[in-house]
Design a protein around this motif. Structure first.
Motif, PDB file in Angstrom:
ATOM      1  N   LEU A 106       0.843  -1.194   0.000  1.00  0.00           N
ATOM      2  CA  LEU A 106       0.000   0.000   0.000  1.00  0.00           C
ATOM      3  C   LEU A 106       0.879   1.245   0.000  1.00  0.00           C
ATOM      4  CD1 LEU A 106      -3.153   0.519   0.269  1.00  0.00           C
ATOM      5  CD2 LEU A 106      -2.674   1.060   2.662  1.00  0.00           C
ATOM      6  N   SER A 107       0.624   2.149  -0.930  1.00  0.00           N
ATOM      7  CA  SER A 107       1.332   3.432  -0.934  1.00  0.00           C
ATOM      8  C   SER A 107       0.327   4.544  -0.684  1.00  0.00           C
ATOM      9  CB  SER A 107       2.060   3.651  -2.266  1.00  0.00           C
ATOM     10  OG  SER A 107       1.178   3.503  -3.359  1.00  0.00           O
ATOM     11  N   VAL A 108       0.740   5.541   0.119  1.00  0.00           N
ATOM     12  CA  VAL A 108      -0.184   6.580   0.578  1.00  0.00           C
ATOM     13  C   VAL A 108       0.472   7.949   0.432  1.00  0.00           C
ATOM     14  CG1 VAL A 108      -1.672   7.340   2.472  1.00  0.00           C
ATOM     15  CG2 VAL A 108      -1.051   4.923   2.294  1.00  0.00           C
ATOM     16  N   ALA A 109      -0.344   8.946   0.051  1.00  0.00           N
ATOM     17  CA  ALA A 109       0.101  10.337   0.012  1.00  0.00           C
ATOM     18  C   ALA A 109      -1.040  11.217   0.494  1.00  0.00           C
ATOM     19  CB  ALA A 109       0.528  10.738  -1.400  1.00  0.00           C
ATOM     20  N   ALA A 110      -0.706  12.429   0.955  1.00  0.00           N
ATOM     21  CA  ALA A 110      -1.736  13.330   1.480  1.00  0.00           C
ATOM     22  C   ALA A 110      -1.423  14.767   1.104  1.00  0.00           C
ATOM     23  CB  ALA A 110      -1.850  13.185   2.994  1.00  0.00           C
ATOM     24  N   TYR A 111      -2.451  15.601   1.190  1.00  0.00           N
ATOM     25  CA  TYR A 111      -2.333  17.034   0.889  1.00  0.00           C
ATOM     26  C   TYR A 111      -3.177  17.786   1.906  1.00  0.00           C
ATOM     27  CZ  TYR A 111      -2.704  21.464  -1.677  1.00  0.00           C
ATOM     28  OH  TYR A 111      -2.656  22.794  -2.055  1.00  0.00           O
ATOM     29  N   PHE A 112      -2.624  18.878   2.447  1.00  0.00           N
ATOM     30  CA  PHE A 112      -3.306  19.651   3.486  1.00  0.00           C
ATOM     31  C   PHE A 112      -3.068  21.129   3.233  1.00  0.00           C
ATOM     32  CE2 PHE A 112      -2.994  21.584   7.825  1.00  0.00           C
ATOM     33  CZ  PHE A 112      -4.322  21.423   8.212  1.00  0.00           C
ATOM     34  N   ASP A 125      -6.058  -0.623  -7.342  1.00  0.00           N
ATOM     35  CA  ASP A 125      -7.167   0.235  -6.896  1.00  0.00           C
ATOM     36  C   ASP A 125      -6.636   1.472  -6.174  1.00  0.00           C
ATOM     37  OD1 ASP A 125      -9.055  -1.425  -7.935  1.00  0.00           O
ATOM     38  OD2 ASP A 125      -9.941  -2.031  -6.015  1.00  0.00           O
ATOM     39  N   VAL A 126      -7.337   2.578  -6.369  1.00  0.00           N
ATOM     40  CA  VAL A 126      -7.001   3.834  -5.707  1.00  0.00           C
ATOM     41  C   VAL A 126      -8.148   4.214  -4.780  1.00  0.00           C
ATOM     42  CG1 VAL A 126      -6.559   6.305  -6.014  1.00  0.00           C
ATOM     43  CG2 VAL A 126      -5.560   4.646  -7.597  1.00  0.00           C
ATOM     44  N   LYS A 184      -1.504   6.602 -11.954  1.00  0.00           N
ATOM     45  CA  LYS A 184      -0.309   7.252 -11.418  1.00  0.00           C
ATOM     46  C   LYS A 184      -0.095   6.918  -9.942  1.00  0.00           C
ATOM     47  CE  LYS A 184      -0.800  11.202 -14.585  1.00  0.00           C
ATOM     48  NZ  LYS A 184      -0.853  12.686 -14.677  1.00  0.00           N
ATOM     49  N   SER A 185       1.022   7.399  -9.405  1.00  0.00           N
ATOM     50  CA  SER A 185       1.302   7.225  -7.977  1.00  0.00           C
ATOM     51  C   SER A 185       0.354   8.118  -7.180  1.00  0.00           C
ATOM     52  CB  SER A 185       2.740   7.627  -7.669  1.00  0.00           C
ATOM     53  OG  SER A 185       2.891   9.039  -7.780  1.00  0.00           O
ATOM     54  N   PRO A 186       0.134   7.817  -5.882  1.00  0.00           N
ATOM     55  CA  PRO A 186      -0.733   8.675  -5.063  1.00  0.00           C
ATOM     56  C   PRO A 186      -0.304  10.140  -5.060  1.00  0.00           C
ATOM     57  CG  PRO A 186      -0.374   6.612  -3.938  1.00  0.00           C
ATOM     58  CD  PRO A 186       0.519   6.586  -5.157  1.00  0.00           C
ATOM     59  N   LYS A 187       0.998  10.400  -4.994  1.00  0.00           N
ATOM     60  CA  LYS A 187       1.474  11.795  -5.010  1.00  0.00           C
ATOM     61  C   LYS A 187       1.121  12.473  -6.327  1.00  0.00           C
ATOM     62  CE  LYS A 187       4.024  15.418  -3.831  1.00  0.00           C
ATOM     63  NZ  LYS A 187       3.962  16.209  -5.072  1.00  0.00           N
ATOM     64  N   GLU A 188       1.328  11.799  -7.444  1.00  0.00           N
ATOM     65  CA  GLU A 188       0.994  12.375  -8.743  1.00  0.00           C
ATOM     66  C   GLU A 188      -0.512  12.540  -8.900  1.00  0.00           C
ATOM     67  OE1 GLU A 188       4.658  10.587 -11.448  1.00  0.00           O
ATOM     68  OE2 GLU A 188       2.945   9.303 -10.946  1.00  0.00           O
ATOM     69  N   PHE A 189      -1.273  11.596  -8.378  1.00  0.00           N
ATOM     70  CA  PHE A 189      -2.736  11.684  -8.392  1.00  0.00           C
ATOM     71  C   PHE A 189      -3.188  12.954  -7.668  1.00  0.00           C
ATOM     72  CE2 PHE A 189      -6.982  11.057  -6.891  1.00  0.00           C
ATOM     73  CZ  PHE A 189      -7.612  10.201  -7.783  1.00  0.00           C
ATOM     74  N   ILE A 190      -2.651  13.162  -6.477  1.00  0.00           N
ATOM     75  CA  ILE A 190      -3.013  14.350  -5.699  1.00  0.00           C
ATOM     76  C   ILE A 190      -2.625  15.621  -6.431  1.00  0.00           C
ATOM     77  CG2 ILE A 190      -2.350  15.660  -3.630  1.00  0.00           C
ATOM     78  CD1 ILE A 190      -2.527  13.043  -2.073  1.00  0.00           C
ATOM     79  N   VAL A 232      -4.762   9.841  -0.434  1.00  0.00           N
ATOM     80  CA  VAL A 232      -4.919   8.837  -1.475  1.00  0.00           C
ATOM     81  C   VAL A 232      -4.069   7.621  -1.125  1.00  0.00           C
ATOM     82  CG1 VAL A 232      -4.473   8.292  -3.909  1.00  0.00           C
ATOM     83  CG2 VAL A 232      -5.438  10.508  -3.287  1.00  0.00           C
ATOM     84  N   ALA A 233      -4.699   6.454  -1.178  1.00  0.00           N
ATOM     85  CA  ALA A 233      -3.991   5.187  -0.935  1.00  0.00           C
ATOM     86  C   ALA A 233      -4.152   4.313  -2.168  1.00  0.00           C
ATOM     87  CB  ALA A 233      -4.550   4.480   0.285  1.00  0.00           C
ATOM     88  N   LYS A 234      -3.055   3.695  -2.587  1.00  0.00           N
ATOM     89  CA  LYS A 234      -3.092   2.839  -3.771  1.00  0.00           C
ATOM     90  C   LYS A 234      -2.605   1.432  -3.419  1.00  0.00           C
ATOM     91  CE  LYS A 234      -2.010   2.760  -8.686  1.00  0.00           C
ATOM     92  NZ  LYS A 234      -1.490   3.534  -9.819  1.00  0.00           N
ATOM     93  N   VAL A 235      -3.424   0.454  -3.799  1.00  0.00           N
ATOM     94  CA  VAL A 235      -3.043  -0.941  -3.577  1.00  0.00           C
ATOM     95  C   VAL A 235      -2.027  -1.318  -4.655  1.00  0.00           C
ATOM     96  CG1 VAL A 235      -3.856  -3.312  -3.364  1.00  0.00           C
ATOM     97  CG2 VAL A 235      -5.359  -1.408  -2.702  1.00  0.00           C
TER      98      VAL A 235
END
Length: 255
Positions: free
Chosen positions: A37-43, A184-185, A220-226, A250-253
């Motif tokens: 699982l890879s995860v990215a966030a934005y605040f 899955d995202v 794309k990766s979670p960071k690129e998605f965000i 965003v978390a990606k399996v």
């Protein structure tokens, strides 16, 4: 008098900055490394402090708790409730018990006796062994899964199955479950994303543009998605001042 007023403003500004720094310390400084699982966030708070919050808490080698929420209102009171929610979830021993977690947050907010404060939030446990997500969606409008299908990506909403938390009597808390597939995202976002408006007053979340963007970015990766969604929000807003906090996770399996 002018110098005195400026000094007071300067001192107050420093206090608000300290409060904002304290609030950010509740949020994960970096995302944990999780197998499968890879995860990215934005605040992006609208002002110094925010009622938005998120966290990622590994429960075991195969289970990970994802949380994102939004406290009603703005300013100091919202920031205090945000910190309370984050701390309540952090100290609970049984993070596998989603109804228990919701009830603990509800009790903690009601214990502050602020009357008009509540939170919407999404709690999900991703199990990369069983390939499932078990979740409670307490009135968050935007969580969803973007999954690959034979004719391209499609969107599966993680619909609300719980009321607002912290202000009304909670009914029995139910846990829903969705199957997950490799690639899955999972998108969780505050309403500052979907409710941003263009010049005509149409909200972004109601447009095909939004759906097409998240489908196209799912590869794309979670960071690129965000990054893609943030760019869309700013462009759609037309350069105007934002009206709400913008928070996403965003978390990606992994395949």
């Amino acid at each position: 008098q002018t110098i005195s007023n400026l000094s007071e403003i300067s001192a107050l500004s420093k206090e608000w900055k300290q409060l904002a720094d304290t609030q950010r310390s509740f949020l994960p400084p970096v995302m944990p490394q999780i197998d499968g699982l890879s995860v990215a966030a934005y605040f992006r708070p609208l002002v110094n402090v925010s009622g938005d919050y998120y966290t990622v808490l590994p429960i075991s080698k195969t289970k990970t708790l994802l949380m994102l929420g939004d406290v009603s209102g703005k300013g100091l009171a919202a920031a205090l409730v945000m910190g309370l929610v984050m701390n309540t979830v952090k100290i609970l021993e049984n993070k596998d018990n989603l109804p228990g977690m919701i009830k603990a947050v509800d009790k903690a907010i009601k214990g502050m006796k602020l009357q008009d404060k509540y939170t919407v939030l999404f709690l999900g446990i991703v199990d990369t062994e069983k390939m499932t997500i078990r979740y409670v969606n307490a009135s968050m409008s935007d969580p969803l899964i973007i999954t690959r299908s034979p004719d391209g990506y499609r969107i599966k909403p993680l619909t609300s199955n719980c009321s607002l938390v912290g202000i009304i009597d909670l009914p029995e808390v139910e846990v829903a479950e969705q199957r997950l597939f490799r690639g899955d995202v999972i998108l969780m976002a505050s309403d500052g994303v979907s409710e941003v408006m263009d010049d005509s007053g149409e909200e972004l979340g109601n447009t095909e543009l939004y759906q097409n963007t998240i489908k196209a970015s799912a590869v794309k990766s979670p960071k690129e998605f965000i990054d893609d969604v943030v760019n869309l929000v700013m462009t759609y807003n037309g350069g105007k001042k934002l009206r709400d906090d913008v928070t996403m996770m965003v978390a990606k399996v992994e395949r």
